[in-house]
Write a protein that holds these residues in place. Structure first.
Motif, PDB file in Angstrom:
ATOM      1  N   GLU A  47      35.668  35.296  54.500  1.00  0.00           N
ATOM      2  CA  GLU A  47      34.727  35.133  53.396  1.00  0.00           C
ATOM      3  C   GLU A  47      35.400  35.411  52.058  1.00  0.00           C
ATOM      4  N   VAL A  48      34.741  34.948  50.990  1.00  0.00           N
ATOM      5  CA  VAL A  48      35.197  35.196  49.628  1.00  0.00           C
ATOM      6  C   VAL A  48      34.122  36.008  48.915  1.00  0.00           C
ATOM      7  N   SER A  49      34.537  37.049  48.230  1.00  0.00           N
ATOM      8  CA  SER A  49      33.579  37.918  47.527  1.00  0.00           C
ATOM      9  C   SER A  49      32.931  37.197  46.353  1.00  0.00           C
ATOM     10  N   MET A  50      31.817  37.747  45.891  1.00  0.00           N
ATOM     11  CA  MET A  50      31.275  37.327  44.602  1.00  0.00           C
ATOM     12  C   MET A  50      32.204  37.861  43.511  1.00  0.00           C
ATOM     13  N   PRO A  51      32.172  37.259  42.313  1.00  0.00           N
ATOM     14  CA  PRO A  51      33.023  37.769  41.239  1.00  0.00           C
ATOM     15  C   PRO A  51      32.693  39.233  40.933  1.00  0.00           C
ATOM     16  N   PHE A  52      33.696  40.015  40.674  1.00  0.00           N
ATOM     17  CA  PHE A  52      33.497  41.427  40.324  1.00  0.00           C
ATOM     18  C   PHE A  52      34.548  41.824  39.306  1.00  0.00           C
ATOM     19  N   ARG A  53      34.263  42.897  38.580  1.00  0.00           N
ATOM     20  CA  ARG A  53      35.158  43.298  37.501  1.00  0.00           C
ATOM     21  C   ARG A  53      35.865  44.610  37.826  1.00  0.00           C
ATOM     22  N   THR A  54      37.151  44.663  37.476  1.00  0.00           N
ATOM     23  CA  THR A  54      37.922  45.903  37.490  1.00  0.00           C
ATOM     24  C   THR A  54      38.503  46.097  36.097  1.00  0.00           C
ATOM     25  N   GLN A  55      39.343  47.079  35.959  1.00  0.00           N
ATOM     26  CA  GLN A  55      39.974  47.330  34.658  1.00  0.00           C
ATOM     27  C   GLN A  55      40.884  46.189  34.226  1.00  0.00           C
ATOM     28  N   PHE A  56      41.246  45.314  35.163  1.00  0.00           N
ATOM     29  CA  PHE A  56      42.160  44.218  34.843  1.00  0.00           C
ATOM     30  C   PHE A  56      41.433  42.934  34.447  1.00  0.00           C
ATOM     31  N   GLY A  57      40.186  42.814  34.827  1.00  0.00           N
ATOM     32  CA  GLY A  57      39.440  41.608  34.524  1.00  0.00           C
ATOM     33  C   GLY A  57      38.502  41.259  35.669  1.00  0.00           C
ATOM     34  N   TYR A  58      38.172  39.957  35.802  1.00  0.00           N
ATOM     35  CA  TYR A  58      37.289  39.480  36.870  1.00  0.00           C
ATOM     36  C   TYR A  58      38.106  38.927  38.034  1.00  0.00           C
ATOM     37  N   HIS A  59      37.676  39.292  39.256  1.00  0.00           N
ATOM     38  CA  HIS A  59      38.349  38.842  40.477  1.00  0.00           C
ATOM     39  C   HIS A  59      37.357  38.151  41.404  1.00  0.00           C
ATOM     40  N   ILE A  60      37.918  37.338  42.271  1.00  0.00           N
ATOM     41  CA  ILE A  60      37.299  37.034  43.562  1.00  0.00           C
ATOM     42  C   ILE A  60      38.389  37.265  44.603  1.00  0.00           C
ATOM     43  N   VAL A  61      37.998  37.785  45.758  1.00  0.00           N
ATOM     44  CA  VAL A  61      38.975  38.109  46.790  1.00  0.00           C
ATOM     45  C   VAL A  61      38.550  37.474  48.107  1.00  0.00           C
ATOM     46  N   LYS A  89      33.592  42.465  26.688  1.00  0.00           N
ATOM     47  CA  LYS A  89      32.297  42.442  27.363  1.00  0.00           C
ATOM     48  C   LYS A  89      32.329  41.461  28.535  1.00  0.00           C
ATOM     49  N   ASP A  90      31.401  41.684  29.457  1.00  0.00           N
ATOM     50  CA  ASP A  90      31.246  40.712  30.526  1.00  0.00           C
ATOM     51  C   ASP A  90      30.882  39.368  29.904  1.00  0.00           C
ATOM     52  N   THR A  91      31.489  38.329  30.387  1.00  0.00           N
ATOM     53  CA  THR A  91      31.194  36.998  29.840  1.00  0.00           C
ATOM     54  C   THR A  91      30.665  36.088  30.933  1.00  0.00           C
ATOM     55  N   VAL A  92      29.613  35.399  30.604  1.00  0.00           N
ATOM     56  CA  VAL A  92      29.006  34.457  31.545  1.00  0.00           C
ATOM     57  C   VAL A  92      29.985  33.340  31.882  1.00  0.00           C
ATOM     58  N   GLU A  93      30.761  32.938  30.894  1.00  0.00           N
ATOM     59  CA  GLU A  93      31.688  31.816  31.092  1.00  0.00           C
ATOM     60  C   GLU A  93      32.695  32.133  32.200  1.00  0.00           C
ATOM     61  N   VAL A  94      33.359  33.315  32.107  1.00  0.00           N
ATOM     62  CA  VAL A  94      34.352  33.682  33.111  1.00  0.00           C
ATOM     63  C   VAL A  94      33.699  33.842  34.473  1.00  0.00           C
ATOM     64  N   TYR A  95      32.552  34.490  34.499  1.00  0.00           N
ATOM     65  CA  TYR A  95      31.836  34.699  35.753  1.00  0.00           C
ATOM     66  C   TYR A  95      31.527  33.362  36.427  1.00  0.00           C
ATOM     67  N   ASN A  96      31.007  32.411  35.645  1.00  0.00           N
ATOM     68  CA  ASN A  96      30.636  31.108  36.213  1.00  0.00           C
ATOM     69  C   ASN A  96      31.857  30.320  36.682  1.00  0.00           C
ATOM     70  N   ARG A  97      32.973  30.441  35.968  1.00  0.00           N
ATOM     71  CA  ARG A  97      34.196  29.759  36.414  1.00  0.00           C
ATOM     72  C   ARG A  97      34.617  30.280  37.790  1.00  0.00           C
ATOM     73  N   LEU A  98      34.491  31.590  37.989  1.00  0.00           N
ATOM     74  CA  LEU A  98      34.863  32.158  39.282  1.00  0.00           C
ATOM     75  C   LEU A  98      33.850  31.795  40.369  1.00  0.00           C
ATOM     76  N   ILE A  99      32.607  31.647  39.986  1.00  0.00           N
ATOM     77  CA  ILE A  99      31.603  31.166  40.950  1.00  0.00           C
ATOM     78  C   ILE A  99      32.003  29.789  41.463  1.00  0.00           C
ATOM     79  N   ASP A 100      32.421  28.912  40.545  1.00  0.00           N
ATOM     80  CA  ASP A 100      32.866  27.575  40.944  1.00  0.00           C
ATOM     81  C   ASP A 100      34.117  27.649  41.818  1.00  0.00           C
ATOM     82  N   LEU A 101      35.074  28.479  41.421  1.00  0.00           N
ATOM     83  CA  LEU A 101      36.308  28.589  42.181  1.00  0.00           C
ATOM     84  C   LEU A 101      36.083  29.242  43.550  1.00  0.00           C
ATOM     85  N   ARG A 102      35.036  30.033  43.662  1.00  0.00           N
ATOM     86  CA  ARG A 102      34.740  30.696  44.938  1.00  0.00           C
ATOM     87  C   ARG A 102      34.569  29.677  46.057  1.00  0.00           C
ATOM     88  N   GLU A 103      33.879  28.581  45.781  1.00  0.00           N
ATOM     89  CA  GLU A 103      33.691  27.549  46.801  1.00  0.00           C
ATOM     90  C   GLU A 103      35.013  26.883  47.155  1.00  0.00           C
TER      91      GLU A 103
END
Length: 647
Positions: free
Chosen positions: A201-215, A139-153
């Motif tokens: 720019e850096v994208s917001m976190p998004f999900r593919t079949q492999f997991g969560y990315h930022i690009v 399932k989508d997890t808030v924890e992973v999403y938030n970690r990528l939000i932090d790493l986005r900066e």
């Protein structure tokens, strides 16, 4: 599957439906009393007219002979029950499913996706990404999403190499430089985000079949387009000559610097036989089309038409490339067919499938309501979460749960889908959600299956192509059994055939020689004298190629009459030849030894022998089939066909 069946039997396999120009009831010929309509012959003939390379096959009478032979083989295949073999049935079903994909699409959605792909094909994206890997079932997890939000900066502002060193572990977290890529190079969800993200720019976190990315997108450039180029290649593995490939390519490059023509030198020295006769010119290609990245990058890196590269090495040998022209990405209409094929094979196809499923439900008046929903929810229990759930006693397996047209699916069919859901990640899902998800999958599968099963009845084009696959597979299996495999395993037959036809497998007279070429008549005269004085080849090279100039190239080896190194119409005899002039160059040959004609050993030409032996076996087999099955040709129908085609 035997995908190579197409090249083997291209004569018949790709004859798509067109309007028949003969009456379907007008029989052209019969094989063992089985009628073959004139319309079928006309359709196949017209479709394949531009494909055949043998001009004799364009002659209607010759083509008819081949077509009759084809039908004879099919009659024999069915008489031997080849169409009942399990492997044949499986392969035909596989082809049918593959073919049906072209008829199970939503054209409107496909068109939109094709236009989007064309727009993206005009640009290459240079990007890097950070991926937190997750299984698709997670399932989508808030924890992973938030970690990528932090790493986005941090990704926006910090050095990429430092981030990569800190975070990348090659397993659960990937920090990768993706380089330049274009449409279809990434999964669709990733591609979407990359093309929507602005440079820098850096994208917001998004999900593919492999997991969560930022690009992060570093650059967006116009596509490099299509280049027309030529090359001179010296192979890494040429066993006919003794020269070092790197040394030879540098010798040729000196000649180019001294003003000699690229095309002339390509004809003389390039070991890419397919392009040498054309002065080295290659068919146009785009970025990513060739199997050598270094070759592509070098070719596209040439800045102007007519310019040449310095010598460089690829996986295949040493090259010098000349650029002739570059043109941008083709028009939408020019690229439409290619893009449609790619869209149908890409993850985009899921969007097309969903749209098609919804349309078919409406077409066949199928409701999304699961009339047995409450019952199936009631029979689930906690064993489902542990993958141990079983159907209860007294389960009404034959009761109908879904009807489409004249086909019914029962409780047992849906229960099978429901039980398979246990294999996935169902923890945390309610029984209601489990049943609803299973029924949605079940319903979509059923409606597509029903439509697919009826395609042959409702779509004439599909029916025609499927029949050609059906017959093609049958013919392949028959030929493999009766001719191809039989010939390969017949050791005594091959040896006997070789002995009877040895005159066809001979080495013609060859020469062991040194061939000198130069663009200057005075230099070839110097070579002539040194040849006569029996000077070593290396001494000749040193004497004539001093002071940084490349005046003469000498090629040593064993050559047959048609070898590229020898001048045309070369006279085979020992000693120093006369001077020949062609391709804007002078040739002089010193023959040290004549190698007389000799028979090629069987082991050396076994592949050619087997091929020729197979042809003889097939000819004899066809003659036997003509005696076994009576063939009657309707001469009037044949005459009508000839008049139609001529007119």
């Amino acid at each position: 599957m035997k995908t190579y069946i197409y090249s083997t039997c291209v004569f018949f396999f790709f004859s798509f439906f067109i309007s028949a120009q003969s009456n379907n009831k007008d029989v052209l010929f019969t094989v063992d009393n089985n009628p073959v309509p004139a319309s079928e012959f006309v359709r196949v003939y017209k479709k394949n007219l531009d494909l055949v390379k043998d001009e004799s096959q364009k002659d209607i009478d010759q083509y008819l002979t081949l077509f009759i032979n084809y039908k004879l083989k099919l009659v024999e295949a069915r008489a031997l029950d080849f169409h009942k073999k399990p492997q044949y049935i499986r392969e035909l079903e596989g082809y049918k499913k593959q073919l049906a994909k072209n008829y199970l699409v939503d054209n409107e959605v496909t068109e939109a996706l094709v236009k989007e792909a064309y727009s993206r094909a005009n640009y290459d994206i240079n990007a890097k990404h950070i991926l937190f890997r997750l299984e698709p079932s997670n399932k989508d997890t808030v924890e992973v999403y938030n970690r990528l939000i932090d790493l986005r900066e941090r990704f926006k502002n910090e050095d990429f190499n430092s981030l990569q060193k800190e975070l990348h572990n090659g397993n659960t977290i990937l920090v990768e430089d993706l380089g330049y890529f274009s449409v279809f190079k990434m999964v669709y969800d990733f591609e979407n985000e990359a093309y929507k993200t602005s440079v820098g720019e850096v994208s917001m976190p998004f999900r593919t079949q492999f997991g969560y990315h930022i690009v992060k997108v570093f650059d967006k450039r116009k596509s490099r387009g299509e280049i027309t180029a030529g090359h001179i290649m010296i192979s890494n593995n040429n066993k006919e000559t003794t020269e070092d490939p790197e040394t030879r390519i540098k010798e040729i490059y000196k000649l180019l610097e001294q003003g000699q023509e690229f095309e002339s030198l390509a004809k003389q020295f390039s070991e890419d036989r397919s392009s040498a006769s054309k002065g080295g010119k290659l068919a146009p290609f785009t970025s990513g089309q060739l199997s050598s990245t270094v070759f592509e990058d070098t070719a596209f890196g040439i800045q102007e038409d007519g310019a040449i590269s310095k010598p460089f090495q690829s996986e295949y040998g040493w090259h010098i490339v000349k650029r002739y022209s570059i043109k941008p990405v083709g028009s939408f209409e020019d690229m439409r067919y290619e893009l449609e094929n790619k869209v149908s094979r890409d993850s985009r196809s899921k969007l097309i499938n969903t749209s098609m499923q919804n349309k078919l439900k409406k077409q066949y008046n199928v409701s999304n309501e699961n009339t047995a929903r409450a019952y199936f929810i009631s029979i689930l229990n906690d064993d489902f979460y542990n993958r141990k759930w079983q159907l209860p006693e007294g389960f009404s397996k034959e009761k109908t749960i879904l009807t489409i047209g004249n086909k019914n699916w029962n409780y047992k069919d849906f229960a099978s889908v429901l039980r398979s859901q246990q294999k996935g990640d169902v923890k945390g899902k309610s029984f209601e959600q489990i049943v609803d998800d299973a029924y949605e999958s079940f319903l979509n599968t059923c409606v597509l299956s029903y439509h697919e099963d009826n395609l042959e009845n409702v779509n004439e084009e599909f029916a025609q192509i499927l029949n050609e696959y059906r017959e093609g597979l049958l013919l392949f299996d028959l030929m493999e059994t009766k001719i191809w495999d039989a010939a390969k395993s017949d050791t005594l037959g091959i040896e006997s055939f070789y002995n009877k036809n040895k005159e066809n497998y001979k080495w013609k007279t060859r020469v062991e020689a040194a061939v000198a070429t130069t663009s200057k008549e005075k230099d070839i005269e110097k070579v002539r004298q040194m040849f006569k004085d029996d000077k070593p080849v290396e001494e000749i090279k040193q004497a004539l190629n001093g002071n940084g100039e490349q005046n003469v190239i000498v090629t040593s080896g064993i050559f047959a009459a048609n070898h590229q190194a020898l001048p045309t119409n070369f006279e085979f005899k020992e000693g120093v030849s006369k001077v020949y002039y062609q391709n804007n160059a002078y040739y002089l040959v010193k023959v040290s030894k004549l190698i007389p004609e000799s028979y090629k050993p069987l082991d050396e030409v076994r592949g050619v022998i087997i091929n020729d032996y197979q042809q003889e076996l097939e000819k004899n087999w066809i003659d036997n089939l003509k005696r076994k099955y009576k063939v009657t040709i309707n001469q009037q129908a044949l005459q009508n066909i000839k008049e139609q085609i001529i007119n």
